[in-house]
Design a protein around this motif. Structure first.
Motif, short mmCIF file in Angstrom:
data_model
loop_
_atom_site.label_atom_id
_atom_site.label_comp_id
_atom_site.label_asym_id
_atom_site.label_seq_id
_atom_site.Cartn_x
_atom_site.Cartn_y
_atom_site.Cartn_z
N ALA A 134 0.82 -1.20 0.00
CA ALA A 134 0.00 0.00 0.00
C ALA A 134 0.86 1.26 0.00
CB ALA A 134 -0.93 -0.01 1.21
N SER A 135 2.10 1.13 0.47
CA SER A 135 3.02 2.26 0.52
C SER A 135 3.86 2.39 -0.75
CB SER A 135 3.96 2.11 1.72
OG SER A 135 4.70 0.89 1.62
N VAL A 136 3.47 1.72 -1.83
CA VAL A 136 4.32 1.66 -3.03
C VAL A 136 4.58 3.05 -3.62
CG1 VAL A 136 2.43 1.38 -4.70
CG2 VAL A 136 4.69 0.36 -5.17
N LYS A 137 3.70 4.01 -3.37
CA LYS A 137 3.91 5.36 -3.90
C LYS A 137 4.90 6.17 -3.07
CE LYS A 137 -0.61 5.74 -6.14
NZ LYS A 137 -1.87 6.51 -6.24
N SER A 138 5.28 5.62 -1.92
CA SER A 138 6.20 6.33 -1.04
C SER A 138 7.41 5.50 -0.62
CB SER A 138 5.46 6.79 0.22
OG SER A 138 4.38 7.63 -0.09
N ALA A 139 7.23 4.19 -0.48
CA ALA A 139 8.30 3.32 -0.05
C ALA A 139 9.34 3.16 -1.15
CB ALA A 139 7.75 1.95 0.35
N MET A 140 10.59 2.96 -0.74
CA MET A 140 11.67 2.78 -1.70
C MET A 140 12.00 1.30 -1.85
SD MET A 140 14.09 6.00 -0.62
CE MET A 140 13.50 7.70 -0.86
N VAL A 141 12.63 0.99 -2.96
CA VAL A 141 12.92 -0.41 -3.29
C VAL A 141 13.72 -1.09 -2.19
CG1 VAL A 141 14.28 -1.85 -4.84
CG2 VAL A 141 12.72 -0.14 -5.78
N GLY A 142 14.70 -0.38 -1.62
CA GLY A 142 15.51 -0.98 -0.56
C GLY A 142 14.66 -1.46 0.60
N GLY A 143 13.73 -0.62 1.04
CA GLY A 143 12.86 -1.01 2.14
C GLY A 143 11.89 -2.09 1.76
N ILE A 144 11.36 -2.01 0.54
CA ILE A 144 10.40 -3.03 0.07
C ILE A 144 11.04 -4.41 0.08
CG2 ILE A 144 9.10 -3.84 -1.94
CD1 ILE A 144 8.57 -0.87 -2.60
N VAL A 145 12.27 -4.49 -0.43
CA VAL A 145 12.96 -5.78 -0.52
C VAL A 145 13.41 -6.24 0.87
CG1 VAL A 145 14.99 -6.96 -1.43
CG2 VAL A 145 13.68 -5.42 -2.90
N MET A 146 14.02 -5.35 1.63
CA MET A 146 14.59 -5.76 2.91
C MET A 146 13.52 -6.06 3.96
SD MET A 146 17.81 -5.94 2.48
CE MET A 146 19.10 -5.50 3.64
N ASN A 147 12.26 -5.67 3.68
CA ASN A 147 11.14 -6.06 4.54
C ASN A 147 10.27 -7.12 3.90
OD1 ASN A 147 11.02 -4.18 7.05
ND2 ASN A 147 11.50 -2.80 5.37
N ASN A 148 10.58 -7.50 2.67
CA ASN A 148 9.77 -8.44 1.90
C ASN A 148 8.31 -7.99 1.88
OD1 ASN A 148 9.27 -10.57 0.20
ND2 ASN A 148 9.27 -12.13 1.81
N ALA A 149 8.12 -6.68 1.68
CA ALA A 149 6.77 -6.14 1.59
C ALA A 149 6.10 -6.68 0.34
CB ALA A 149 6.82 -4.61 1.57
N CYS A 583 -1.50 13.88 12.09
CA CYS A 583 -0.35 13.24 11.42
C CYS A 583 0.10 12.00 12.18
CB CYS A 583 0.80 14.24 11.32
SG CYS A 583 2.33 13.53 10.66
N ILE A 584 0.27 10.90 11.47
CA ILE A 584 0.76 9.67 12.07
C ILE A 584 2.22 9.42 11.72
CG2 ILE A 584 -1.50 8.57 12.25
CD1 ILE A 584 -0.91 7.14 9.64
N GLU A 585 2.84 10.41 11.05
CA GLU A 585 4.27 10.38 10.72
C GLU A 585 4.62 9.17 9.83
OE1 GLU A 585 6.47 10.85 14.36
OE2 GLU A 585 5.41 12.69 14.89
N CYS A 586 3.71 8.85 8.90
CA CYS A 586 3.92 7.70 8.02
C CYS A 586 4.96 7.98 6.94
CB CYS A 586 2.61 7.28 7.37
SG CYS A 586 1.87 8.53 6.30
N GLY A 587 5.15 9.25 6.58
CA GLY A 587 6.13 9.60 5.57
C GLY A 587 5.62 9.58 4.15
N PHE A 588 4.32 9.30 3.96
CA PHE A 588 3.79 9.28 2.60
C PHE A 588 3.89 10.65 1.93
CE2 PHE A 588 0.70 5.41 2.92
CZ PHE A 588 1.75 4.63 3.34
#
Length: 1021
Positions: A134-149, A583-588
């Motif tokens: 769901a965070s694909v518009k804000s999350a970066m590839v490094g985090g996506i992979v290293m969290n196996n999102a 604000c929940i400080e999600c970073g989106f």
């Protein structure tokens, strides 16, 4: 000893990395101590890295001094895995390179690319990035992979682990290994033979334990990111493949991921969705289980054969939170609506015929189930997008209604599909039993993966204990009863670290610890994440969420003084604060924040203002308060463009620009020198504008005498030393509308003759427009308000166009058969943006009211449309003026002139810049569509949002403008484009300066490519 180690480390890295990328000050350490989770740790040192070589050097030094290191990409992780109380290394901006294989089936990525950006890169080839969190518009590839999102359409078949081909990593000792490069592999074999041998030994030991191997396969048959990823040991023989796949889900505890190569996924062109409603949550889950079995046997690839690609469950509280109309109807019909459950179902296909066949199969499958309303699939995007908007709206709706000071948590579990009906009902009852009345369950039912949202306070021991008890009961339900996953896609982090061994058992946990010991023998990489000896680490280091300045009491107090301007400003300040408190400080927001990566991001500004507000309210530690306020001034205030684009990606629609305006307002109270100056300018606006014209003329004279190179050098030095606004060759000459005379008219409307001159320009630019705008009783009419910028600024010395914008706009309107009406005394009028941007909100509103009155009169009480030639001004006018129809050039031309003009496309390629105000008004497509009527090749540069000129900040803080447009010039040069178009004069100055080509108003392009319908008819005679 520890302090001296940090001092020595810091001394050495300053010889390797520029000081402006090393943060040790109080302000930025606090700013980087927050991610999207609900924990906070304050790093000792923050380093913004930009190369693999830097990472290698940093890790060697950290190893030498035994200092812990944590890596961070976008910071959208939810379980506390991207924060540190030691050294935080940021790998976001500047880590955005990529390459695509010739067949487009593989893509190699650095860790700082946003997931959605990868989809944009692949879209022209009919491919996409497989993980879709769901965070694909804000999350970066490094985090996506290293969290196996993973996400809504990404099951275990297409998560990062399954589509990864190779990884390039930096180990804890600084060694670089590329598992996809033969030379790198050979070098690693020579330097690290024991490492590879231990990988093979661990692989063989796990496989020899048949019970453990079977458990690993069973646990990973559903989504599972609890602990380290053990699946590679049973999937791969090659130790390098095992190493690469161990990175997935490791959350930075094993190595730094500097590059990843992944398989891309086919993007189906035909899609359809249905919102299915069931009166029982168990029935809904049984239907999901049945749909999971549907396959198209024609496909040989297993996951491609699944007919249903996504099934998102929404329980009754989820539906209630978004005011779902079907839920509202059902609630009126029954006494207990708690059973109503929706399943948003999606199917995809290569052809329309296949799509129709899929729908038929699904409908047949659902016949045994009783649905509240008939099953209806739609393949129309305008219809199914509404369904997905409901799904997307749950999180912000629930989070936005939480009590001030509480945080919004999203927990994440998974069950095996056969257990889904009973497990879902049990989970729902468990949450209710713990008193979370506003909690809701929703998520990826097709994969047995659910999220449940909790609005949680950690302000008292009782509330902390309630959360602890809930998590213990969730552990018992998920692990003991159903052997599911305590973390399905959000990462273990600190949140689930105490429960890793409990979920996996002794043998698997020992294997994980062996992997950690091999990769990170000193335990320096992201300590406390995944492996944590403290059984209560998940209920410590909670992030405080103090309120900003406003309370509901203040709102009530100010609302009783509606006619007092000070009270109105106070009320607005309160509303901004209350909005920001959500604000929940999600970073989106950060993907749209132009200063993110330069100074501070919109999220970090809120984090810092919360702490400043807490210190003010408590009255404690005044020294720290003073320090934070001082350090905030440049990165927080002066380099915030205030454009508001952050609100467009914020799930709570929070505009940090509004918060910045309130902060600026506090620095300019009534009676201060700055406020008095602003008030004087507002009261003598026409005269002040007149005084600016000689300055522009003097600058133009200096440019003519000294030449561009010398003028640029001298003025740059003056800017750096004296702080005077920076001159650039794009600076315009002066311009003035010298007179506008009343034209004899009938009726109540007023029309004016306009005489416009542009000083120090050729005679053709000086235009007497009066004779051309004489009143015509049969003509369409428009009230044209030239912005104060365009009333003052003409063209630069070297301009691709000949007439100033006001003249050109009049000419274009006449071409379309419009009679132009000007408001009275328009040289005194302004929309108020100038004052709003400085924080003088009451003056801004006063100027807006003056403008509204003048436009109301000129338009004969709203009878005629209003045109303003500057999109940022028009955006503010729309916020403050509600009773008239207001337009900027692109929308006005596209709406009113399109059928009155004959367009002839040019083959010359043109660039179009979409201003932030156009994006916020929903007019991005309008200006692009208009440009496409004029040119066969319209280029909208990628990853260029707000230009950062922000009124006058492009002159006073040009570094912000330069950073915002850092990706523009390379794209312009690669495309061979020689001119660009927009609809904001100040933006065009910054764009011209930073792109290498001139930018002018879109009106010039339209005028160049059109004839009037009457002229075209005459030519055809």
């Amino acid at each position: 000893m520890i302090k001296s180690s940090y001092t020595s480390f810091l001394r050495e890295i300053r010889g390797l990395i520029p000081q402006d990328r090393i943060y040790t000050d109080e302000l930025r350490r606090l700013a980087w101590g927050t991610d999207a989770g609900f924990y906070r740790l304050i790093p000792q040192i923050v380093i913004r890295s930009n190369s693999e070589e830097e990472i290698s050097d940093l890790l060697r030094l950290a190893d030498r001094y035994s200092l812990p290191v944590t890596f961070r990409a976008a910071g959208t992780s939810l379980s506390g895995q991207a924060i540190s109380d030691s050294i935080l290394i940021v790998a976001g901006k500047h880590w955005e390179k990529y390459s695509i294989s010739p067949d487009h089936e593989q893509i190699t990525l650095q860790p700082g690319i946003i997931g959605q950006r990868v989809n944009e890169i692949l879209a022209p080839y009919g491919r996409k990035f497989a993980p879709d969190p769901a965070s694909v518009k804000s999350a970066m590839v490094g985090g996506i992979v290293m969290n196996n999102a993973s996400g809504m359409n990404c099951g275990t078949h297409a998560n990062s682990d399954k589509v990864l081909l190779s990884a390039r990593i930096v180990l804890a000792d600084g060694t670089v290994l590329d598992t996809g490069d033969d030379i790198s592999r050979a070098s690693f074999e020579a330097t690290h033979p024991d490492f590879l041998n231990r990988i093979c030994e661990l692989r063989d030991r796990i496989r020899a334990n048949e019970e453990l191997a079977a458990r690993i396969r069973y646990k990973y048959s559903i989504k599972n990111v609890t602990g380290l990823n053990l699946l590679p040991f049973v999937r791969f023989d090659d130790p390098f493949d095992i190493i690469a796949h161990l990175m997935v889900g490791s959350e930075g505890t094993l190595a730094f991921l500097s590059q990843i190569t992944m398989r891309t996924e086919y993007d189906y062109p035909h899609k359809a969705s249905a919102m299915l409603y069931f009166t029982s949550i168990k029935d809904a889950c049984r239907a999901v289980v049945a749909m999971k079995e549907l396959k198209n046997e024609e496909f040989f690839i297993p996951h491609s054969s699944f007919i249903v690609k996504g099934a998102e469950l929404l329980d009754y509280k989820s539906l209630s939170s978004v005011d779902d109309p079907i839920y509202i109807r059902y609630k009126q019909e029954v006494s207990d609506p708690s059973g109503l459950t929706a399943v948003l179902t999606e199917t995809k296909a290569r052809t329309r015929e296949e799509l129709e066949q899929n729908i038929s199969v699904i409908e047949e499958c659902l016949k045994p189930f009783s649905t509240y309303i008939p099953v209806h699939f739609t393949d129309r995007p305008e219809e199914y997008s509404k369904y997905w908007a409901i799904r997307s709206g749950i999180f912000p709706s629930v989070g936005g209604t939480r009590q001030p000071g509480t945080t919004c948590l999203i927990e994440d579990v998974a069950f095996h599909i056969e257990d889904l009906p009973e497990a879902t009902a049990d989970l729902q009852q468990l949450i209710a039993r713990h008193g979370y009345d506003d909690a809701c369950i929703y998520g990826h039912a097709l994969e047995g993966n659910y999220h449940f949202i909790l609005n949680q306070s950690f302000s008292t021991d009782t509330e902390v204990k309630r959360y602890e008890d809930l998590m213990n009961d969730v552990k018992t339900l998920v692990v003991d009863k159903y052997d599911g996953s305590l973390k399905a896609e959000h990462g273990t982090g600190r949140n689930m670290a105490p429960f890793v061994k409990y979920e996996w058992g002794e043998a698997a946990f020992e294997a994980m610890k062996a992997v950690k010991q091999l990769f990170d023998p000193k335990g320096l990489l992201n300590p406390g994440v995944i492996f944590n000896d403290d059984p209560q680490c998940h209920i410590k280091n909670f992030k405080p969420l103090p309120l900003l300045r406003a309370t509901s009491y203040e709102l009530q107090a100010t609302s009783t003084m509606q006619n007092d301007s000070a009270a109105l400003v106070a009320r607005r300040s309160s509303l901004v604060a209350l909005s920001t408190d959500k604000c929940i400080e999600c970073g989106f927001c950060e993907v749209n924040c132009l200063s993110c990566g330069f100074t501070l991001s919109s999220r970090q500004r809120i984090v810092l203002q919360r702490e400043i507000s807490r210190l003010k309210q408590s009255g404690t530690d005044l020294e720290r308060l003073s320090l934070l306020e001082k350090q905030y001034r440049y990165p927080g205030n002066q380099t915030c463009a205030g454009d508001g684009l952050c609100s467009m990606s914020c799930p709570m629609n929070i505009n940090t620009g509004d918060l910045t305006h309130i902060i600026r307002q506090e620095t300019l109270p009534k009676g201060s020198l700055g406020y008095k100056v602003g008030d004087f300018v507002a009261n003598h606006f026409a005269g002040v504008k007149s005084s600016l014209r000689p300055v522009l003329s003097l600058a133009n004279f200096g440019h003519s005498v000294l030449g561009t190179k010398a003028m640029s050098s001298i003025t740059k030095g003056m800017h750096n030393v004296l702080g005077v606004p920076l001159w650039t060759p794009a600076m315009p000459k002066s311009y003035k509308v010298t007179s506008y005379k009343l034209q004899a008219t009938s009726g109540s409307a007023t029309s004016y003759k306009l005489q416009a001159t542009s000083t120090m320009q050729n005679d053709s630019a000086a235009l007497v427009a009066g004779s051309s705008v004489a009143r015509n009783s049969t003509a369409d009419k428009v009230v044209y308000f030239p912005s104060c910028i365009n009333q003052t600024m003409g063209l630069p010395k070297h301009s691709p166009v000949e007439q100033p914008l006001v003249n050109k706009m009049i000419s274009l309107l006449q071409k379309g058969g419009y009679e132009v009406i000007f408001p009275k005394e328009m040289d005194k009028l302004c929309c108020g943006t100038i004052w709003e941007s400085k924080g003088m909100l009451d003056i801004a509103d006063r100027k807006a009211a003056e403008l509204e009155a003048a436009l109301w009169e000129a338009s004969e009480q709203g009878k005629y449309p209003i045109l303003c030639d500057q999109s940022p001004c028009l955006h503010r006018m729309r916020k403050t003026i509600q009773k008239m129809k207001l337009y900027e050039p692109a929308e006005f031309i596209y709406t009113f002139l399109r059928d009155k003009l004959v367009f002839t496309q040019t083959d010359r390629p043109v660039a179009v810049h979409i201003t932030c105000s156009m994006r916020r008004m929903g007019l991005a497509d309008t200006i692009v569509s208009l440009a496409k009527l004029c040119s066969t090749h319209v280029f909208v540069p990628e990853e260029v949002g707000c230009c950062g000129f922000a009124g006058d900040r492009g002159f006073t803080y040009p570094e912000l403008n330069s950073y915002a447009l850092r990706k523009l010039r390379p794209q312009i040069e690669a495309s061979g484009i020689t001119i660009g178009y927009s609809n904001s004069r100040t933006c065009e100055i910054g764009l011209t300066t930073n792109s290498g080509i001139p930018y002018v108003s879109i009106a010039y392009l339209v005028d160049q490519c059109t004839k009037s319908v009457k002229a075209e008819a005459t030519d055809n005679l």
